[in-house]
Design an enzyme around this catalytic site. Structure first.
Site, PDB file in Angstrom:
ATOM      1  N   GLY A  46      27.443  40.187  43.552  1.00 64.99           N
ATOM      2  CA  GLY A  46      28.464  40.552  42.581  1.00 64.99           C
ATOM      3  C   GLY A  46      27.833  41.062  41.302  1.00 64.99           C
ATOM      4  N   GLN A  51      27.486  42.971  32.345  1.00 68.19           N
ATOM      5  CA  GLN A  51      26.075  42.886  32.756  1.00 68.19           C
ATOM      6  C   GLN A  51      25.374  44.242  32.690  1.00 68.19           C
ATOM      7  OE1 GLN A  51      27.022  40.543  36.533  1.00 68.19           O
ATOM      8  NE2 GLN A  51      25.019  39.747  35.942  1.00 68.19           N
ATOM      9  N   CYS A  91      22.412  34.675  39.461  1.00 68.79           N
ATOM     10  CA  CYS A  91      23.004  35.754  38.684  1.00 68.79           C
ATOM     11  C   CYS A  91      21.947  36.816  38.433  1.00 68.79           C
ATOM     12  CB  CYS A  91      23.510  35.186  37.359  1.00 68.79           C
ATOM     13  SG  CYS A  91      24.310  36.407  36.311  1.00 68.79           S
ATOM     14  N   LEU A  92      22.338  38.086  38.545  1.00 68.13           N
ATOM     15  CA  LEU A  92      21.370  39.162  38.306  1.00 68.13           C
ATOM     16  C   LEU A  92      20.918  39.205  36.844  1.00 68.13           C
ATOM     17  CD1 LEU A  92      22.765  42.066  40.526  1.00 68.13           C
ATOM     18  CD2 LEU A  92      20.943  40.426  41.036  1.00 68.13           C
ATOM     19  N   HIS A 133      32.629  33.489  39.731  1.00 68.03           N
ATOM     20  CA  HIS A 133      31.451  33.781  38.904  1.00 68.03           C
ATOM     21  C   HIS A 133      31.642  35.090  38.131  1.00 68.03           C
ATOM     22  CE1 HIS A 133      26.873  33.969  38.459  1.00 68.03           C
ATOM     23  NE2 HIS A 133      27.255  35.203  38.119  1.00 68.03           N
ATOM     24  N   GLU A 134      32.096  36.134  38.844  1.00 67.36           N
ATOM     25  CA  GLU A 134      32.246  37.442  38.184  1.00 67.36           C
ATOM     26  C   GLU A 134      33.397  37.427  37.179  1.00 67.36           C
ATOM     27  OE1 GLU A 134      29.765  39.249  38.468  1.00 67.36           O
ATOM     28  OE2 GLU A 134      28.984  38.237  40.237  1.00 67.36           O
ATOM     29  N   HIS A 137      32.258  36.029  33.985  1.00 69.83           N
ATOM     30  CA  HIS A 137      31.495  36.991  33.165  1.00 69.83           C
ATOM     31  C   HIS A 137      32.432  37.796  32.258  1.00 69.83           C
ATOM     32  CE1 HIS A 137      27.288  36.970  34.308  1.00 69.83           C
ATOM     33  NE2 HIS A 137      27.546  37.075  35.603  1.00 69.83           N
TER      34      HIS A 137
END
Ligand code: NI
Length: 172
Positions: A46, A51, A91-92, A133-134, A137
């Site tokens: 994701g 981000q 997480c990226l 999670h997304e 963000h």
């Protein structure tokens, strides 16, 4: 399409609230394509617009086994959640690290697609986790705020096992 730089933990943009999308312009379509490419290139499940430095309520998720079935979530909202799962989350914006996070095991999300058409999507396990999670963000929250205990590293094999445990159902 182009790869975009992924903002890293500590970048203040990751703590900001994103604005709802009212109209999808050409540059937003390019943003979505770039987000998909950036997510896949980094082997993520994701990615959220902040981000890549854009404060709009846009996220992409792909928990499919062959990483070829992404879902695009615009102005997403969790409208139902139940059950509980606790497991590793990464997480990226914090590469190589994981933390144990408790999330609902099942969520129903309402969002707009890239034609600005409303749809409902339902997910369990990894798919539910990734959507939560997304969506976090988009309101400036990182999973690290929810992690139980210290973050840890995990090898690639463990990650593959985790990624296979996906489950999704989609309804119009
Ligand atoms: Ni993330």
């Amino acid at each position: 399409m182009a790869l975009r730089e992924v903002r890293q933990q500590g970048d203040p943009i990751l703590q900001r609230e994103c604005k709802p999308v009212k109209e999808l312009k050409e540059r937003d379509q390019i943003l979505i394509d770039d987000m998909l490419e950036t997510m896949h290139a980094n082997d993520g499940v994701g990615l959220a617009a902040p981000q890549v430095g854009v404060l709009k309520q846009i996220a992409v998720v792909d928990v499919s086994e062959n990483r070829d079935d992404p879902i695009i979530l615009i102005n997403p909202k969790v409208v139902e959640s139940d059950g509980e799962q606790t497991g590793p989350e990464g997480c990226l914006s914090l590469p190589g690290l994981y933390g144990d996070v408790t999330r609902p095991n099942h969520v129903v999300v309402e969002a707009l697609d890239r034609n600005m058409e409303p749809f409902t999507v339902e997910g369990e396990e990894l798919f539910a986790r990734a959507m939560c999670h997304e969506i976090d963000h988009l309101s400036g929250h990182m999973y690290t705020e929810l992690a139980q205990g210290p973050l840890y590293e995990m090898d690639e094999e463990d990650e593959k096992v985790k990624n296979r445990r996906s489950n999704r159902k989609r309804t119009k």
